[in-house]
Design an enzyme around this catalytic site. Structure first.
Site, PDB file in Angstrom:
ATOM      1  N   SER A  77     -12.255   3.263  -3.123  1.00  0.00           N
ATOM      2  CA  SER A  77     -11.051   2.718  -3.741  1.00  0.00           C
ATOM      3  C   SER A  77     -10.888   1.243  -3.395  1.00  0.00           C
ATOM      4  CB  SER A  77      -9.817   3.487  -3.263  1.00  0.00           C
ATOM      5  OG  SER A  77      -9.862   4.837  -3.642  1.00  0.00           O
ATOM      6  N   TYR A 112       0.171   5.387  -4.789  1.00  0.00           N
ATOM      7  CA  TYR A 112       0.113   6.064  -3.496  1.00  0.00           C
ATOM      8  C   TYR A 112       1.368   5.931  -2.638  1.00  0.00           C
ATOM      9  CZ  TYR A 112      -4.703   6.358  -4.914  1.00  0.00           C
ATOM     10  OH  TYR A 112      -5.831   6.606  -5.638  1.00  0.00           O
ATOM     11  N   CYS A 138      11.874   4.749  13.666  1.00  0.00           N
ATOM     12  CA  CYS A 138      11.715   4.667  15.115  1.00  0.00           C
ATOM     13  C   CYS A 138      10.230   4.627  15.456  1.00  0.00           C
ATOM     14  CB  CYS A 138      12.402   5.866  15.773  1.00  0.00           C
ATOM     15  SG  CYS A 138      12.497   5.743  17.552  1.00  0.00           S
TER      16      CYS A 138
END
Length: 477
Positions: free
Chosen positions: A250, A435, A405
């Protein structure tokens, strides 16, 4: 040996102690400038300096749908899809009567998107039962759908057979028998394509390079597994072998990998013809075409990709003395990626002192790695701009971070944003159509954002925003 961290390369000790500006990132003469290659084609700044897309101001979108928000430019998405469809049809017309373009739905899929694909005459590549269900719900004809996957469940295969999909891409020797047995139980002949690992490693991140030998996909050409797979499929009357498939990775800009892949795949194609007396009707060369996430990237247009692939296939078939099979390809990111940006609202900003007197500005937004994991996962680069207004302030080196966090919760590693960026500003990150929503999570129990499409002055929801009630509904208490 390099040290790594579960949150990604950005969190590796020492990786962020010095503000090093990437070579491709230049201080802008104008912090309000929009580089055309990064944005969908209808994005522009209004006279007041705010972004507008599809004729709709981002402030209106934020007020209507909230932030974070994935904003899809429908005309851009569909024009890219049609450009691939037409470019490949034209390039391969004289070679094999055209080519089939499968939209790789793993990039992003919703019922509305499937409907666009169906209306615009593309095929659909799916890799799970969920993607298959969305494709069917969106009106894609079953015969124009492919089912991929290295570990498809029996239920997924059965659903595909019962729906009558155009092809199942078999990925292992074991799966060949599973598909054949399920087809036999249903009294049907399953159309299959054999995924071949051709030993070509695309020049990309190792997690998204998928054709080298040491990985989970396909049957290795080098080890003889691919030839064994061909023989096994041909020995099962419940299976109809349509052809061979390869996907080398990709975010690829170099066509060299496709040339080697096509040569090896067509070599196996010729071997099947000569050793088994069977002429397979097609080959699939996969996808993986790159897009521009930053000014560093220079993607090839569909017409050039199609033309160069046609030259490669024609030359290799001539050398090997075989007829040109029908070709199919699977662009996903190249269609969905540039069509979408993510809209955030800025919360806090702060400057931190680094080594050698350098400083970096942190701009925190109301999303983060739950809506875009790619920076932490792949060390991916993105760009950003203040979207709600123009600024006359100078650009300062900034890092756009999320609310989670996690120290690795970074969206944009390096960007020059105006020095007066402040709480309440809207910030847009382009190139997030591929994505980002597909890989989104509920980390820290944060609901996933909505996806809206815009076109000619109007907007509509493709995927609604999750709420705390959605999260609670899944919790058995």
């Amino acid at each position: 040996m390099s040290r790594t961290h579960e949150a990604g390369q950005l969190h590796t000790p020492g990786s962020s102690s010095i503000a090093v500006v990437p070579a491709w990132l230049r201080p802008p003469a104008d912090v309000n400038e929009l580089l055309p290659q990064l944005w969908s084609r209808t994005v522009e700044r209004t006279p007041a300096g705010a972004l507008r897309v599809g004729g709709v101001d981002v402030a209106e979108l934020a007020a209507t749908y909230g932030t974070p928000l994935y904003v899809v430019d429908e005309l851009d998405f569909r024009s890219r899809a049609v450009a691939f469809r037409d470019a490949f049809a034209d390039a391969f017309a004289d070679l094999c009567g055209g080519a089939d373009v499968y939209y790789a739905s793993k990039a992003f899929l919703a019922t509305g998107v499937a409907r666009w694909i169906a209306e615009d005459g593309l095929h659909l590549d799916t890799s799970s039962g969920g993607e298959l269900a969305l494709g069917l719900r969106g009106g894609v004809l079953p015969g124009r759908i492919a089912l991929h996957g290295n570990n498809k469940s029996r239920a997924e295969i059965a659903t595909a057979l019962e729906a009558g999909v155009g092809r199942i891409v078999v990925d292992s020797l074991e799966e060949i028998d599973v598909v054949a047995d399920l087809a036999h139980e249903r009294g049907v002949v399953a159309p299959v394509v054999l995924r071949v690992t051709v030993g070509v490693e695309a020049h990309t991140h190792s997690y998204i390079a998928t054709a080298h030998e040491d990985q989970k996909f396909g049957l290795s050409l080098g080890s003889g597994a691919a030839e064994a797979g061909v023989a096994k499929v041909l020995a099962r009357p419940e299976l109809d072998l349509h052809g061979l498939h390869s996907h080398i990775g990709s975010q690829i800009f170099d066509m060299g990998g496709f040339e080697v892949s096509a040569r090896r795949l067509l070599g196996l194609h010729r071997s099947v013809e000569r050793e088994h007396g069977v002429t397979l009707p097609e080959i699939d060369l996969g996808g993986g075409y790159g897009i521009a996430y930053t000014s560093e990237h220079a993607p090839l247009p569909p017409a050039e990709i199609a033309g160069r692939l046609a030259e490669i296939v024609a030359r290799e078939c001539l050398v090997q003395g075989i007829a040109v099979p029908r070709v199919s390809v699977e662009p996903g990111r190249a269609i969905a990626g540039p069509s979408t940006f993510t809209l955030y609202e800025v919360g806090t900003t702060k400057e931190v002192a680094l080594d050698a007197g350098a400083r970096r500005r942190y701009v925190s937004v109301d999303g983060g790695m739950s809506d875009n994991i790619r920076t932490a996962l792949y060390d991916a680069d993105y760009s950003a701009t203040i979207a709600s207004r123009a600024s006359s302030a100078p650009g300062v080196l900034s890092r756009v971070v999320g609310k989670h966090c996690e120290s690795g919760d970074v969206i944009v590693k390096d960007e020059f944003l105006p020095a007066d960026a402040r709480a309440g500003d809207l910030l847009a990150v382009p190139g997030t159509g591929a994505y980002c929503r597909s890989m989104a999570s509920n980390y820290n129990q944060v609901p996933r954002p909505a996806v809206v499409s815009v076109r000619e002055g109007s907007s509509r929801v493709l995927v609604r925003r999750e709420t705390p009630a959605d999260l609670l509904a899944l919790d058995a208490g």
